[in-house]
Enzyme design. Sequence first.
Site, mmCIF file in Angstrom:
data_model
loop_
_atom_site.group_PDB
_atom_site.id
_atom_site.type_symbol
_atom_site.label_atom_id
_atom_site.label_comp_id
_atom_site.label_asym_id
_atom_site.label_seq_id
_atom_site.Cartn_x
_atom_site.Cartn_y
_atom_site.Cartn_z
ATOM 1 N N HIS A 242 -13.834 17.539 6.017
ATOM 2 C CA HIS A 242 -14.268 17.438 4.622
ATOM 3 C C HIS A 242 -15.755 17.747 4.390
ATOM 4 C CE1 HIS A 242 -10.428 15.351 3.819
ATOM 5 N NE2 HIS A 242 -10.707 14.522 4.814
HETATM 6 O O1 RIB Z 1 -11.754 11.657 1.523
HETATM 7 C C1 RIB Z 1 -12.624 12.202 2.485
HETATM 8 C C2 RIB Z 1 -14.008 11.628 2.357
HETATM 9 O O2 RIB Z 1 -13.955 10.221 2.586
HETATM 10 C C3 RIB Z 1 -14.995 12.175 3.408
HETATM 11 O O3 RIB Z 1 -16.286 12.176 2.886
HETATM 12 C C4 RIB Z 1 -14.900 11.163 4.504
HETATM 13 O O4 RIB Z 1 -16.086 11.089 5.305
HETATM 14 C C5 RIB Z 1 -14.755 9.892 3.728
HETATM 15 O O5 RIB Z 1 -16.052 9.485 3.310
#
Ligand code: RIB
Length: 312
Positions: A242
């Site tokens: 992500h």
């Molecule tokens: O949903 C994914 C996000 O949530 C990313 O930033 C992960 O690190 C968590 O913070």
Amino acid sequence: MPRKIIIDTDPGQDDAVAILLAFASPEEIEVLGITAVAGNVPLALTQKNARIVCELAGRREMKVFAGCDKPLVQKLVTAEHVHGKTGLDGIALPDPTMPLQESHAVDFIVETLRQEMPGTITLCALGPLTNLATAFRTAPEIVGKVREIVLMGGAYFEVGNITPAAEFNIYVDPEAAEIVFKSGAPLTVMPLDVTHKVLTTRPRIEAMRDIGTEIGHAVAEWTDFFERFDMEKYGSEGAPLHDPCVIAHLIRPGLFSGRHINVEIETGSPLTRGMTVADWWGITDRPKNALFIGDVKSEGFYDMLTGRLARL
Ligand code: RIB
Ligand code: CA
């Protein structure tokens, strides 16, 4: 001229890779400071993990600040089931010896925006938006000085990952997200729609390991650990990486594509709390407040990421 950024983060293995990518890209990025927020794990761990990552990259001089330890209104929800109890499970790294800054993260964000020239500071948000929202509430005049907010959060076609309706960063602090999405600051959103297209497949993790450095090894170990939860849930061949999408967008924006649309946050319904209601099809005449990224050239993303990490 490199872009001056503040990274607001809740490390988290994917946050860690994003921070390393920023450190590996001095031509494009100057990191002014790192502000930790409660999210994947409590603040005591996210501020420690941010310093662990800085020391791994040899950046002991980096200013790391502790920020908000709970959401504006909601009770803190964490994600140890994904990131492990330390938040950086996968490899044991030494406790940090570099100092945590005295000032609160929110004060650092406010003071930096007050002192720097208007339109020169980019806020890169990788966790719940509590610090940014608190800064905007504390000093509303700084909003107009922000060059751009690039954040990882939300979803439309991919819907939710922490509930059927909501993505984790938005879900943890929907009231903060509402403040940020309504702030009027230029906003670029990296939702699950795009992060689910950059999966940590086996060849990609092995390419990281083959860098042959301590950093390559750490990133491979982190992704090995972090991916098991999503692979089981989605039956996919890897986990979405992500947060590095936020930093990659600053380095190679051409890798990404999206639409300038209206995105609003559900804060009233317990069932859909934290849902990002994205008007992808332009059905309403609500203000277009966000560049909502929907696609990425994933091979190009990983080539760039691996190449940059090999520099550290
Ligand atoms: O949903 C994914 C996000 O949530 C990313 O930033 C992960 O690190 C968590 O913070
Ligand atoms: Ca994160």
